[in-house]
Design an enzyme around this catalytic site. Structure first.
Site, PDB file in Angstrom:
ATOM      1  CD  GLU A  21       5.388   2.406  -3.256  1.00  0.00           C
ATOM      2  OE1 GLU A  21       4.154   2.302  -3.116  1.00  0.00           O
ATOM      3  OE2 GLU A  21       6.037   3.336  -2.773  1.00  0.00           O
TER       4      GLU A  21
ATOM      5  CG  HIS B  87       2.517   4.798  -5.070  1.00  0.00           C
ATOM      6  ND1 HIS B  87       2.800   3.457  -4.915  1.00  0.00           N
ATOM      7  CD2 HIS B  87       1.672   4.877  -6.139  1.00  0.00           C
ATOM      8  CE1 HIS B  87       2.151   2.753  -5.837  1.00  0.00           C
ATOM      9  NE2 HIS B  87       1.468   3.583  -6.593  1.00  0.00           N
TER      10      HIS B  87
ATOM     11  NE  ARG C 246       1.214  -3.532  -8.227  1.00  0.00           N
ATOM     12  CZ  ARG C 246       0.643  -2.353  -8.039  1.00  0.00           C
ATOM     13  NH1 ARG C 246       0.195  -1.651  -9.077  1.00  0.00           N
ATOM     14  NH2 ARG C 246       0.502  -1.862  -6.826  1.00  0.00           N
TER      15      ARG C 246
ATOM     16  CG  ASP D 204      -6.630   0.140  -7.097  1.00  0.00           C
ATOM     17  OD1 ASP D 204      -7.396  -0.623  -7.717  1.00  0.00           O
ATOM     18  OD2 ASP D 204      -5.800   0.891  -7.648  1.00  0.00           O
TER      19      ASP D 204
ATOM     20  CD  GLU E 207      -2.123   0.391  -6.365  1.00  0.00           C
ATOM     21  OE1 GLU E 207      -1.069   0.497  -7.001  1.00  0.00           O
ATOM     22  OE2 GLU E 207      -3.160   0.982  -6.673  1.00  0.00           O
TER      23      GLU E 207
ATOM     24  CG  ASP F 171      -7.243   4.762  -7.530  1.00  0.00           C
ATOM     25  OD1 ASP F 171      -7.158   5.451  -6.495  1.00  0.00           O
ATOM     26  OD2 ASP F 171      -6.578   3.726  -7.713  1.00  0.00           O
TER      27      ASP F 171
ATOM     28  CB  THR G 114     -12.094  -1.553  -5.782  1.00  0.00           C
ATOM     29  OG1 THR G 114     -11.519  -1.470  -7.090  1.00  0.00           O
ATOM     30  CG2 THR G 114     -11.514  -0.452  -4.902  1.00  0.00           C
TER      31      THR G 114
ATOM     32  CD  GLN H  26      -0.430  -1.464 -12.819  1.00  0.00           C
ATOM     33  OE1 GLN H  26      -0.376  -2.233 -11.868  1.00  0.00           O
ATOM     34  NE2 GLN H  26      -0.370  -0.165 -12.674  1.00  0.00           N
TER      35      GLN H  26
ATOM     36  CD  GLU I 288      -5.618   3.526  -4.047  1.00  0.00           C
ATOM     37  OE1 GLU I 288      -6.537   4.337  -4.292  1.00  0.00           O
ATOM     38  OE2 GLU I 288      -4.988   2.910  -4.927  1.00  0.00           O
TER      39      GLU I 288
ATOM     40  CE  LYS J 206      -3.770  -0.152 -10.706  1.00  0.00           C
ATOM     41  NZ  LYS J 206      -3.248   0.132  -9.365  1.00  0.00           N
TER      42      LYS J 206
HETATM   43 CA    CA Z   1      -4.581   2.729  -7.090  1.00  0.00          CA
END
Ligand code: CA
Length: 447
Positions: free
Chosen positions: A394, A154, A257, A253, A219, A147, A277, A260, A221, A273
């Site tokens: 975000e 971002h 948080r 993904d 996420e 990834d 996925t 993380q 992607e 993570k």
């Molecule tokens: Ca990612």
């Protein structure tokens, strides 16, 4: 050249499969993405390779045998010069270069175009299956998953939450940043996502606790699959990079948080993570995407130019992609009250700072061997506008600005029962719209 536009992209080309001519379909004859499927009910013949057209799946192995048995078609088939339309997409790709793939595309178009002969139509229709009678599985047995972090918007947004004085690290404009993900937990669209447990240290005064993740996020992607790989120790030249890319899918993904934030230093993401996925089941080929290429991201005049091994004239002119990406949410309450999924964001891959060619070339630049079926993702695709933020971290600015939903609910991060639906499509004046289908996943409670 994967940027080449030919008669398979003609916007006036129609199919005798009526649903493929619907202006709103993601799957007109100009698209023809690959997938792997199983039949629901009937006799299970295991996973088979298919091509999506309108609301149908074409059984590729079946039709390739069917047409070879018919003399008028054998010639067309011979033209394709691919006698190994096999049951495994990975095998097919490993054995074919871009020229072969162009021939396969032309051949599939010749079978499905409106003005094809009745004879062909009759044979081919025996191998068309309604999408509702299939279960779509992962298109590849993904060996390795990487990834990247290629959206400068971002990276700047996330960086400014954690390091307001230096949002973007000094390496960002030189190195396509990435990390090695986990291939075993890649699941196909529609698979439920169980909320992970992990270490949470939201109270800095106390030791961490092991609890279900509180700040669960998605996420948005773009992913691409490696077709032909490279030998260990043999880098890939940027000029040849796209020869190694078979096609693309949507990637979610999923990210915890809170896990993380506590675990990421000093080695980066790990358990935050790798619990799941999600990928969309259709692989849109680079050939189908040819009309939607854009110049690479236009760098600020003060930005450094890419180092030589990441520079190429064609990559600069055509290396970007104009793919619209949308994220929707439907909560349990919304489902119960028949409220349509709510669109949270819309972004575009043309805003990525690095091209897919640069990602691939950089990945192999130290001699790392990429293999057929490897999945490489772009990182969260965000744009400059607030409506273009590709994850909740975000979008809600770390949970400080919750989004309001039409059900009257608000969200900082994902709750149990929430379903995230991602869509991708390409539109350009003078060409037929094509799409990626959906990438969905619903959150179920931790045990
Ligand atoms: Ca990612």
């Amino acid at each position: 050249m994967t940027y080449q536009i030919n008669q398979t992209h003609d916007p006036n080309l129609k199919s005798w499969v009526e649903s493929a001519n619907d202006p709103n379909t993601d799957f007109p004859i100009q698209n023809l993405p690959f997938c792997m499927f199983r039949l629901i009910g009937g006799k299970d013949e295991g996973e088979q390779i298919g091509v999506r057209i309108g609301n149908l799946i074409l059984n590729v192995e079946g039709v390739s045998k069917g047409v070879q048995a018919e003399p008028p078609l054998a010639l067309a088939w011979d033209n394709v010069k691919v006698s190994y339309f096999v049951t495994d997409l990975g095998l097919l790709l490993n054995a074919t270069g871009n020229e072969d793939r162009q021939r396969i595309r032309q051949f599939l178009v010749s079978l499905l175009r409106q003005d094809t002969s009745d004879n062909v139509r009759q044979i081919v229709s025996e191998y068309l299956i309604p999408i509702s009678e299939t279960n779509l599985t992962s298109p590849f047995e993904v060996g390795d998953y990487t990834d990247f972090y290629c959206s400068i918007f971002h990276a700047t947004n996330v960086g400014s939450m954690f390091r307001p004085d230096q949002p973007l690290m000094p390496n960002y404009k030189y190195v396509p940043i990435g990390y090695h993900g986990r291939a075993s937990s890649i699941v196909v669209s529609g698979t439920d996502i169980k909320r992970p447990r992990g270490q949470n240290r939201s109270d800095a005064e106390k030791p961490p606790v092991f609890i279900p993740a509180k700040n669960l996020d998605y996420e948005m992607e773009l992913g691409f699959f490696v077709g032909k790989g490279n030998e260990l120790g043999q880098p890939i030249n940027i000029k040849d990079a796209e020869e190694h890319i078979f096609g693309m899918c949507l990637v979610n993904d999923w990210s915890a948080r809170d896990i993380q934030a506590w675990e990421y230093q000093p080695l980066g993401p790990f358990l935050a993570k790798n619990f799941a996925t999600t990928i969309s089941p259709f692989v849109v080929t680079m050939e189908a995407l040819a009309p939607f290429r854009t110049p690479a991201f236009e760098r600020d005049p003060d930005d450094p130019q890419p180092l030589d091994y990441l520079s190429d004239e064609n990559n600069k002119k055509f290396g970007g992609l104009d793919i619209n990406l949308e994220v929707y949410i439907q909560t349990e309450k919304m489902r119960n009250e028949n409220i349509e999924p709510f669109r949270i964001s819309r972004s575009n891959t043309k805003d990525l700072y690095w091209t897919v060619g640069q990602m691939l070339t950089h990945h192999a630049s130290n001699g790392c061997n990429l293999q057929t079926g490897d999945l490489i993702a772009s990182g969260t695709v965000s744009g400059p506008d607030k409506s273009e933020r590709g994850c909740l971290l975000e979008m809600t600015w770390r949970g400080t600005e919750p989004i309001e939903l039409p059900s009257g609910e608000t969200r900082r991060f994902l709750e149990d029962g929430d379903e995230v639906i991602m869509k991708g499509y390409c539109e350009r004046e003078g060409f037929r719209r094509i799409g990626f289908g959906e990438c969905r996943g619903r959150i179920i409670p931790a045990e």
